[in-house]
Write a protein that holds these residues in place. Structure first.
Motif, PDB file in Angstrom:
ATOM      1  N   GLY A  89       0.804  -1.211   0.000  1.00 33.51           N
ATOM      2  CA  GLY A  89       0.000   0.000   0.000  1.00 33.51           C
ATOM      3  C   GLY A  89       0.838   1.262   0.000  1.00 33.51           C
ATOM      4  N   GLU A  90       1.839   1.315   0.873  1.00 32.11           N
ATOM      5  CA  GLU A  90       2.698   2.494   0.926  1.00 32.11           C
ATOM      6  C   GLU A  90       3.625   2.554  -0.284  1.00 32.11           C
ATOM      7  N   GLY A  91       4.084   1.368  -0.738  1.00 33.85           N
ATOM      8  CA  GLY A  91       4.973   1.349  -1.897  1.00 33.85           C
ATOM      9  C   GLY A  91       4.317   1.883  -3.147  1.00 33.85           C
ATOM     10  N   LEU A  92       3.043   1.607  -3.331  1.00 33.92           N
ATOM     11  CA  LEU A  92       2.330   2.083  -4.515  1.00 33.92           C
ATOM     12  C   LEU A  92       2.137   3.591  -4.506  1.00 33.92           C
ATOM     13  N   ARG A  93       2.358   4.231  -3.378  1.00 34.83           N
ATOM     14  CA  ARG A  93       2.322   5.691  -3.326  1.00 34.83           C
ATOM     15  C   ARG A  93       3.600   6.297  -3.894  1.00 34.83           C
ATOM     16  N   HIS A  94       4.633   5.461  -4.070  1.00 37.88           N
ATOM     17  CA  HIS A  94       5.932   5.971  -4.501  1.00 37.88           C
ATOM     18  C   HIS A  94       6.456   5.342  -5.786  1.00 37.88           C
ATOM     19  N   THR A  95       5.854   4.256  -6.229  1.00 37.63           N
ATOM     20  CA  THR A  95       6.359   3.581  -7.418  1.00 37.63           C
ATOM     21  C   THR A  95       5.202   3.153  -8.302  1.00 37.63           C
ATOM     22  N   THR A  96       5.507   2.667  -9.483  1.00 40.27           N
ATOM     23  CA  THR A  96       4.475   2.266 -10.429  1.00 40.27           C
ATOM     24  C   THR A  96       3.972   0.864 -10.111  1.00 40.27           C
ATOM     25  N   ALA A  97       2.796   0.539 -10.652  1.00 40.57           N
ATOM     26  CA  ALA A  97       2.250  -0.811 -10.481  1.00 40.57           C
ATOM     27  C   ALA A  97       3.157  -1.842 -11.138  1.00 40.57           C
ATOM     28  N   SER A  98       3.779  -1.471 -12.268  1.00 42.48           N
ATOM     29  CA  SER A  98       4.685  -2.385 -12.970  1.00 42.48           C
ATOM     30  C   SER A  98       5.885  -2.735 -12.106  1.00 42.48           C
ATOM     31  N   HIS A  99       6.471  -1.733 -11.457  1.00 43.79           N
ATOM     32  CA  HIS A  99       7.598  -1.989 -10.565  1.00 43.79           C
ATOM     33  C   HIS A  99       7.160  -2.827  -9.375  1.00 43.79           C
ATOM     34  N   MET A 100       6.021  -2.470  -8.791  1.00 45.84           N
ATOM     35  CA  MET A 100       5.559  -3.175  -7.602  1.00 45.84           C
ATOM     36  C   MET A 100       5.347  -4.656  -7.871  1.00 45.84           C
ATOM     37  N   ASN A 151       9.911   9.328 -13.857  1.00 47.50           N
ATOM     38  CA  ASN A 151       9.389   8.045 -14.342  1.00 47.50           C
ATOM     39  C   ASN A 151       8.382   7.432 -13.380  1.00 47.50           C
ATOM     40  N   GLY A 152       7.949   8.180 -12.387  1.00 47.84           N
ATOM     41  CA  GLY A 152       6.874   7.744 -11.498  1.00 47.84           C
ATOM     42  C   GLY A 152       7.281   6.672 -10.514  1.00 47.84           C
ATOM     43  N   SER A 153       8.548   6.434 -10.318  1.00 48.63           N
ATOM     44  CA  SER A 153       8.976   5.395  -9.383  1.00 48.63           C
ATOM     45  C   SER A 153      10.008   5.956  -8.429  1.00 48.63           C
ATOM     46  N   SER A 154      10.333   5.218  -7.405  1.00 50.57           N
ATOM     47  CA  SER A 154      11.364   5.640  -6.459  1.00 50.57           C
ATOM     48  C   SER A 154      11.989   4.411  -5.844  1.00 50.57           C
ATOM     49  N   LEU A 155      13.203   4.585  -5.366  1.00 52.79           N
ATOM     50  CA  LEU A 155      13.873   3.485  -4.686  1.00 52.79           C
ATOM     51  C   LEU A 155      13.107   3.079  -3.436  1.00 52.79           C
ATOM     52  N   LEU A 156      12.467   4.043  -2.780  1.00 58.50           N
ATOM     53  CA  LEU A 156      11.687   3.725  -1.580  1.00 58.50           C
ATOM     54  C   LEU A 156      10.533   2.789  -1.922  1.00 58.50           C
ATOM     55  N   GLY A 157       9.768   3.124  -2.953  1.00 57.02           N
ATOM     56  CA  GLY A 157       8.639   2.283  -3.350  1.00 57.02           C
ATOM     57  C   GLY A 157       9.092   0.913  -3.816  1.00 57.02           C
ATOM     58  N   ASP A 158      10.181   0.875  -4.590  1.00 52.82           N
ATOM     59  CA  ASP A 158      10.701  -0.411  -5.060  1.00 52.82           C
ATOM     60  C   ASP A 158      11.192  -1.262  -3.899  1.00 52.82           C
ATOM     61  N   GLY A 159      11.858  -0.603  -2.939  1.00 56.39           N
ATOM     62  CA  GLY A 159      12.337  -1.337  -1.767  1.00 56.39           C
ATOM     63  C   GLY A 159      11.196  -1.912  -0.950  1.00 56.39           C
ATOM     64  N   MET A 160      10.109  -1.161  -0.832  1.00 65.53           N
ATOM     65  CA  MET A 160       8.936  -1.665  -0.124  1.00 65.53           C
ATOM     66  C   MET A 160       8.338  -2.864  -0.861  1.00 65.53           C
ATOM     67  N   GLY A 161       8.352  -2.816  -2.180  1.00 60.48           N
ATOM     68  CA  GLY A 161       7.853  -3.945  -2.963  1.00 60.48           C
ATOM     69  C   GLY A 161       8.678  -5.194  -2.732  1.00 60.48           C
ATOM     70  N   LEU A 162      10.002  -5.029  -2.663  1.00 62.10           N
ATOM     71  CA  LEU A 162      10.888  -6.171  -2.422  1.00 62.10           C
ATOM     72  C   LEU A 162      10.665  -6.737  -1.025  1.00 62.10           C
ATOM     73  N   LEU A 163      10.510  -5.854  -0.037  1.00 62.16           N
ATOM     74  CA  LEU A 163      10.243  -6.317   1.322  1.00 62.16           C
ATOM     75  C   LEU A 163       8.895  -7.034   1.399  1.00 62.16           C
ATOM     76  N   ALA A 164       7.907  -6.544   0.643  1.00 55.96           N
ATOM     77  CA  ALA A 164       6.609  -7.220   0.589  1.00 55.96           C
ATOM     78  C   ALA A 164       6.762  -8.630   0.034  1.00 55.96           C
ATOM     79  N   GLY A 165       7.620  -8.793  -0.981  1.00 58.19           N
ATOM     80  CA  GLY A 165       7.874 -10.120  -1.529  1.00 58.19           C
ATOM     81  C   GLY A 165       8.493 -11.048  -0.501  1.00 58.19           C
ATOM     82  N   ALA A 166       9.431 -10.520   0.293  1.00 61.46           N
ATOM     83  CA  ALA A 166      10.058 -11.324   1.341  1.00 61.46           C
ATOM     84  C   ALA A 166       9.041 -11.731   2.407  1.00 61.46           C
TER      85      ALA A 166
END
Length: 309
Positions: A89-100, A151-166
């Motif tokens: 939820g928080e990651g999608l505020r900072h990155t794209t759906a494709s990245h997430m 480009n609508g993304s950020s390292l913060l949002g991508d990092g949150m996506g990776l942590l969500a995967g873990a």
């Protein structure tokens, strides 16, 4: 522990449908973010789906009991599930759906690592370790693609996506290595939905993310998320997880990021950076090698020319 079966045609068809649904959910959440905060969307959908699952349990006459001790791992998977959704939820505020969707669906890799240490039947082979190395290399490449508003993304949002995967991977390991593995799928799901609903709605209130603009688009998005994602698809997933090897199911889940990227580019006009494309390809290739090792070995075993090679 019950014996898990090999995949068949019906399971492959079911997983393809599940992957399409899961791939689209990130797009649905992102599209509805202007009318309702992503975290609140996830909390509300979990709470409503929990009620639906509870009604299904009553209709089936299933017995919910805490006396067997399943509530302990149940609390853990509920917490892990909720934290995963916080990151999404928080990651999608900072990155794209494709990245997430790419970073979220590194979950099979994390699950394979956890199951390697817990279950003899899920031990990783050298080729699978290579796949994990390739996937981690892809993550590094994808993160190096730059970030920012352009480009609508950020390292913060991508990092949150990776942590969500873990966290998702940890949830799978907990289910497979505890009493939850032999419970009805509805009870396992109920633990997670209740945990996610309580924590996410509470956090949304604490952060002031409670504004709701009930547009037709938001209503359609929430109906999709509640009925198809949180209710039907998760019930099917946990039912499959009880009967088939988690690592072999993961071989088909690699389709989810492909669906997610396609939907994001098509419906949200999301850009794709070159580094991200290369990194995503490496991540998917690595996950496919990890999760699909048994399937590839079985198929190649039927082809003499490949055995000789």
């Amino acid at each position: 522990m019950t014996t898990r079966r090999a995949l068949d045609g019906q399971v492959i068809a079911l997983m393809t449908g599940l992957c399409a649904i899961w791939g689209f959910q990130q797009v649905a959440i992102k599209a509805g973010a202007v009318d309702m905060a992503p975290m609140l969307q996830l909390g509300v959908r979990s709470a409503i789906a929990a009620v639906l699952v509870w009604l299904l349990v009553l209709a089936r006459g299933e017995r919910l009991s805490l006396a067997d001790g399943s509530w302990r791992p149940g609390l853990l998977v509920g917490l892990l599930f909720a934290l995963e959704f916080v990151m999404v939820g928080e990651g999608l505020r900072h990155t794209t759906a494709s990245h997430m969707v790419i970073f979220l669906y590194t979950a099979p890799m994390f699950a394979a690592l956890g199951l390697h240490w817990k279950l003899p039947s899920e031990r990783l082979k050298p080729a699978q370790w290579l796949g994990i190395a390739v996937a981690f290399g892809g993550i590094v490449v994808a993160f190096s693609g730059g970030s920012g508003a352009a480009n609508g993304s950020s390292l913060l949002g991508d990092g949150m996506g990776l942590l969500a995967g873990a966290l998702w991977g940890a949830t799978t390991v907990t289910v497979r290595c505890s009493r939850l593995t032999d419970l009805p799928a509805s009870q396992t799901l109920l633990y997670q939905l209740v945990g996610a609903g309580v924590l996410l709605i509470g956090m949304s209130a604490a952060l002031g993310q409670t504004t709701i603009n009930p547009t037709p688009q938001l209503i359609a998005s929430m109906a999709f998320q509640v009925l198809l994602v949180s209710f039907a698809s998760f019930l099917i997933w946990f039912s499959l997880l009880r009967r088939y090897l988690a690592s072999q199911l993961g071989v088909l889940s690699f389709m989810t990021p492909l669906f997610g990227i396609g939907f994001g580019v098509w419906l949200l006009d999301e850009p794709l950076e070159p580094n991200f494309i290369v990194g995503a390809a490496l991540v998917l290739s690595g996950i496919l090698l990890v999760s699909g090792y048994g399937w590839f070995r079985q198929r190649w075993g039927r082809w003499p020319v490949l055995r000789r090679g």
